[in-house]
Write an enzyme that holds these catalytic residues in place. Sequence first.
Site, short mmCIF file in Angstrom:
data_model
loop_
_atom_site.label_atom_id
_atom_site.label_comp_id
_atom_site.label_asym_id
_atom_site.label_seq_id
_atom_site.Cartn_x
_atom_site.Cartn_y
_atom_site.Cartn_z
CB SER A 85 15.86 29.89 -40.36
OG SER A 85 15.97 28.82 -41.25
CB SER A 104 18.60 26.88 -39.56
OG SER A 104 18.64 28.24 -39.97
CE LYS A 110 20.85 30.27 -38.03
NZ LYS A 110 19.71 30.47 -38.95
#
Length: 465
Positions: free
Chosen positions: A179, A155, A80
């Site tokens: 997330s 996210s 990420k």
Amino acid sequence: MIGLPDMGLAAIVAAVKSRDILPGDIVRRLTERIHARDEELHAFISLDLEGALRTCAELEMQLDRGGEGGLLFGAPFAIKDNIDVALLESTSGSRCVTPPVAPGDASVVKLLRRQGAIILGKSNLNEWAIGATGQNPHYGTTKNPCDVTRLSGGSSGGSAAAVAAGFAPGALGTDTGGSIRVPAALCGVSGLRPTTGTISCKGIHPFSKSLDTVGPIARTVADVALIQQVLSSGRSGADRLPSREELLIDAPLADLRVGYVSEIAESTATAVSAATLEASMAMLRLGATVEEASLPMFNEAHETAGLLALAEAWLVHRDAVRARPDAVSPDVLARLTLGSAVTATEYAQARRFQTIWSKVVMNQMSTFDVLLLPTTSSTAPPITAAHDITSMDLLRLTYPFSFAGLPALTLPCGRDEGGLPIGMQLVGHAFGENNLFRVGSYYQARTNWHSTQYRSSTQAFMGSS
């Protein structure tokens, strides 16, 4: 051999160590797949093929010298893009400031590399990891590989989509309010939010410093457990890590007490409610004791956790927002504006309620080893309806457990009438990740909701033998 995109993490590591396939070949084949499909999906913000092939060459030299290799030897990962990877930009999904080039790896990336992992690139996310839809106006909305007209969730949407699309067998995400769990559930893969504070967040760009965690995403619980085994090895003062066999005990769940949170499950979409009820019945058939559990103040915990997180996020990003508000995603700007309005008194009250809520959950957990409930209230929403969906809607069933600091695992447990994945959430005691792995892996060994070959609900449960 199974097609490479469908191979699990452990299978790839075994194939590399036995020289059935070379790391460089894996990276080239996955990169071809990414180039063919990611222009549509937007799972990655950037790729580092040169760096990945350099790592492959080093690993192949280790094999030539007779080295045994680590737990993740030759396994490609998506990271990420709020997690630092040396010499790559860390955008955090934003263009508000010039993305810094990371001088070194985040602690978790160092741990992956020590065990032979290959870093393919940086995955997409909601700007500054604030949001749960996977939408990003700067780098493109991450689409759901199960249905490209649907949201991936966020996210950590890029990380979940990368695994679901077969771009990488493993990925790292961050989880503040859900997330990791939300996109993993919507994309039909598995993901873990570890107990708060157990994994180092050094080298990770923060959202809410008191709630942030980092954790693994993979196709199966067994692979999630393998990644978590590596991440836990960096814990200061950690005892000997359990072996893979110890983590994934393949024995009936007769000694496990599962609390099915029916009042929450029943407030979700019909398909989600039905799938999680069936999952609780499957646990019963697999030997566990299953009883109804209750979580009073659940909605208040969700709302208060969101308030606290946004107040902390405002402190992190206020200078950038004040300097260039026009460069911030409108939804992120709106949420940070809410955070800026939180007073010191409100923040203190949120902290006080966090203590109360943690005691409520601990009291309920004293009766059970694991709680079972849906991960999200619905399956992946249409991208066209995104303007009607708030991040807090998607995080409604995950934020309260972040607030309590507990580990939570999501794994597929069904499909809706349109074939979209449904995720169930297993919540454990603090530092009780091993119980979650045991229950989740035993369930997956006897169901095929997680399988890329899954087609028919009539074949979903394969019994306990």
